[in-house]
Design a protein around this motif. Structure first.
Motif, PDB file in Angstrom:
ATOM      1  N   GLN A   1      15.396  72.432  58.147  1.00 50.98           N
ATOM      2  CA  GLN A   1      14.175  72.268  57.363  1.00 50.98           C
ATOM      3  C   GLN A   1      14.378  72.820  55.960  1.00 50.98           C
ATOM      4  OE1 GLN A   1      10.758  74.405  58.775  1.00 50.98           O
ATOM      5  NE2 GLN A   1       9.319  72.981  57.837  1.00 50.98           N
TER       6      GLN A   1
ATOM      7  N   LEU B   1      12.411  72.911  52.235  1.00 49.91           N
ATOM      8  CA  LEU B   1      11.193  72.682  51.480  1.00 49.91           C
ATOM      9  C   LEU B   1      11.413  73.047  50.019  1.00 49.91           C
ATOM     10  CD1 LEU B   1       8.571  74.130  53.988  1.00 49.91           C
ATOM     11  CD2 LEU B   1       9.189  71.734  53.632  1.00 49.91           C
ATOM     12  N   PRO B   2      10.992  72.172  49.101  1.00 53.02           N
ATOM     13  CA  PRO B   2      10.410  70.834  49.291  1.00 53.02           C
ATOM     14  C   PRO B   2      11.437  69.829  49.798  1.00 53.02           C
ATOM     15  CG  PRO B   2      10.747  71.247  46.977  1.00 53.02           C
ATOM     16  CD  PRO B   2      11.083  72.529  47.673  1.00 53.02           C
ATOM     17  N   GLU B   3      10.942  68.737  50.359  1.00 52.75           N
ATOM     18  CA  GLU B   3      11.810  67.773  51.023  1.00 52.75           C
ATOM     19  C   GLU B   3      12.762  67.075  50.066  1.00 52.75           C
ATOM     20  OE1 GLU B   3       9.604  65.030  53.326  1.00 52.75           O
ATOM     21  OE2 GLU B   3       8.805  66.537  54.717  1.00 52.75           O
ATOM     22  N   TRP B   4      12.376  66.934  48.813  1.00 54.44           N
ATOM     23  CA  TRP B   4      13.240  66.196  47.887  1.00 54.44           C
ATOM     24  C   TRP B   4      14.494  67.003  47.544  1.00 54.44           C
ATOM     25  CZ3 TRP B   4      13.669  68.818  43.245  1.00 54.44           C
ATOM     26  CH2 TRP B   4      12.656  69.718  42.921  1.00 54.44           C
ATOM     27  N   HIS B   5      14.587  68.238  48.006  1.00 58.44           N
ATOM     28  CA  HIS B   5      15.814  69.011  47.838  1.00 58.44           C
ATOM     29  C   HIS B   5      16.859  68.663  48.889  1.00 58.44           C
ATOM     30  CE1 HIS B   5      14.447  72.639  45.163  1.00 58.44           C
ATOM     31  NE2 HIS B   5      14.175  71.458  44.635  1.00 58.44           N
ATOM     32  N   SER B   6      16.467  68.019  49.956  1.00 61.01           N
ATOM     33  CA  SER B   6      17.403  67.690  51.035  1.00 61.01           C
ATOM     34  C   SER B   6      18.217  66.449  50.669  1.00 61.01           C
ATOM     35  CB  SER B   6      16.639  67.443  52.337  1.00 61.01           C
ATOM     36  OG  SER B   6      15.717  66.375  52.181  1.00 61.01           O
TER      37      SER B   6
ATOM     38  N   CYS C   1       5.821  77.355  58.045  1.00 64.50           N
ATOM     39  CA  CYS C   1       7.244  77.257  57.714  1.00 64.50           C
ATOM     40  C   CYS C   1       8.136  77.590  58.895  1.00 64.50           C
ATOM     41  CB  CYS C   1       7.574  78.173  56.540  1.00 64.50           C
ATOM     42  SG  CYS C   1       6.736  77.716  54.999  1.00 64.50           S
TER      43      CYS C   1
ATOM     44  N   TYR D   1       8.787  73.805  62.936  1.00 61.04           N
ATOM     45  CA  TYR D   1       9.400  72.586  62.405  1.00 61.04           C
ATOM     46  C   TYR D   1       8.986  71.433  63.314  1.00 61.04           C
ATOM     47  CZ  TYR D   1      13.074  69.740  60.263  1.00 61.04           C
ATOM     48  OH  TYR D   1      13.759  68.769  59.585  1.00 61.04           O
TER      49      TYR D   1
END
Length: 293
Positions: A64, A66-71, A258, A261
């Protein structure tokens, strides 16, 4: 008085083996070797929670972030594809922490160029190619642990001798428990697993730990708290007061978003993706005409 043994003579009819159609010579057919793996018809369809390991497994779920656009989603897809390629070469069965496994790896210095280790799985963690699991076995009073990479190319076979599932996913407290829980016979015969069409029974009993002085970790203060470890017998009245104080401080962890998941929607996406990957791998044809210069 003399008694004579009279031998009865039986006259058997003469049968022509070549001319008679009733007697047909046939070759010996060796019986098929029994297997513990049930077919799709016998085992039925996989129920929710016991999916086909090629389509969905715990190591397919990315960490996981956060934020998702970092993955890096492209990296996740490529690693899952590599995991599926490895599973098509070596069968990786369904197992959980608490199961008893037998792992055979290639060894240059082994008697047959390989070595086998039997033990109970203590924990399993990691994403995709970084997934690892640990086996523990007590041999002649000494504990031995070996960590394996699940998709390592040195692994030749993974066999589940007893399929078990505990409530806790981290069983490293068995190092401080009675050695009988991790004393496994190296020549143990595999037991028939529960069919995939039935829910797997969960081990809910308590395990007694040894002397608290030699604990490798403060299990009474850890989070999440171990369910299968019976730690109340080692606590005094003062310890209960301290434990209640810590639990009041840790109550927010139950509601911390957090720390939870939710992978239900992600699970469906991964299964759809792996089904497509399986079809792509089957359609790939390797060239055999190319030769190096």
């Amino acid at each position: 008085m003399h008694i004579r043994n009279i031998a009865h003579k039986f006259v058997y009819p003469q049968v022509s083996w070549k001319s008679s159609s009733r007697f047909v010579s046939s070759k010996f057919v060796a019986p098929s070797r029994p297997t513990l793996k049930l077919s799709d018809e016998e085992g039925g369809k996989n129920i929710d929670g016991r999916e086909n390991p090629k389509l969905f497994s715990e190591e397919y779920i990315p960490p996981q972030i956060l934020p998702e656009w970092h993955s890096n989603k492209l990296k996740y897809k490529l690693e899952r594809m590599d995991c599926l390629r490895r599973r098509n070469v070596v069968e990786i069965p369904e197992f959980y922490p608490g199961s008893i496994l037998s792992v055979t790896v290639s060894d240059e210095y082994g008697p047959e160029k390989n070595t086998k280790f039997v033990g109970r799985c203590l924990w399993r963690d990691g994403f995709a190619l970084a997934c690892k699991f640990v086996l523990r076995n007590v041999i002649e009073g000494e504990g031995f642990e070996i960590m394996y990479h699940l998709h390592s190319p040195t692994i030749q076979q993974i066999q589940v001798l007893r399929l078990e599932k505990w409530i806790d996913t981290d069983l490293r407290y068995l190092r401080d428990a009675d050695p009988k829980h991790c004393t496994i016979d190296p020549n143990m015969i595999a037991q028939a697993p529960t069919p995939v069409s039935q829910p797997l029974p969960v081990f809910k009993e308590k395990v007694n730990l040894g002397d608290r002085t030699w604990w490798g970790w403060k299990f009474d203060r850890s989070w999440p708290r171990p369910y299968n470890a019976f730690i109340e017998e080692h606590l005094l009245e003062e310890d209960y007061i301290e434990r209640d104080r810590l639990r009041e401080r840790q109550t927010y962890m139950k509601f911390d978003i957090c720390r939870h998941y939710d992978t239900r929607s992600l699970k469906k996406q991964i299964m759809t993706e792996m089904e497509k990957n399986q079809k792509r791998i089957k359609n790939i044809h390797k060239s055999t005409s190319w030769q190096p210069n």
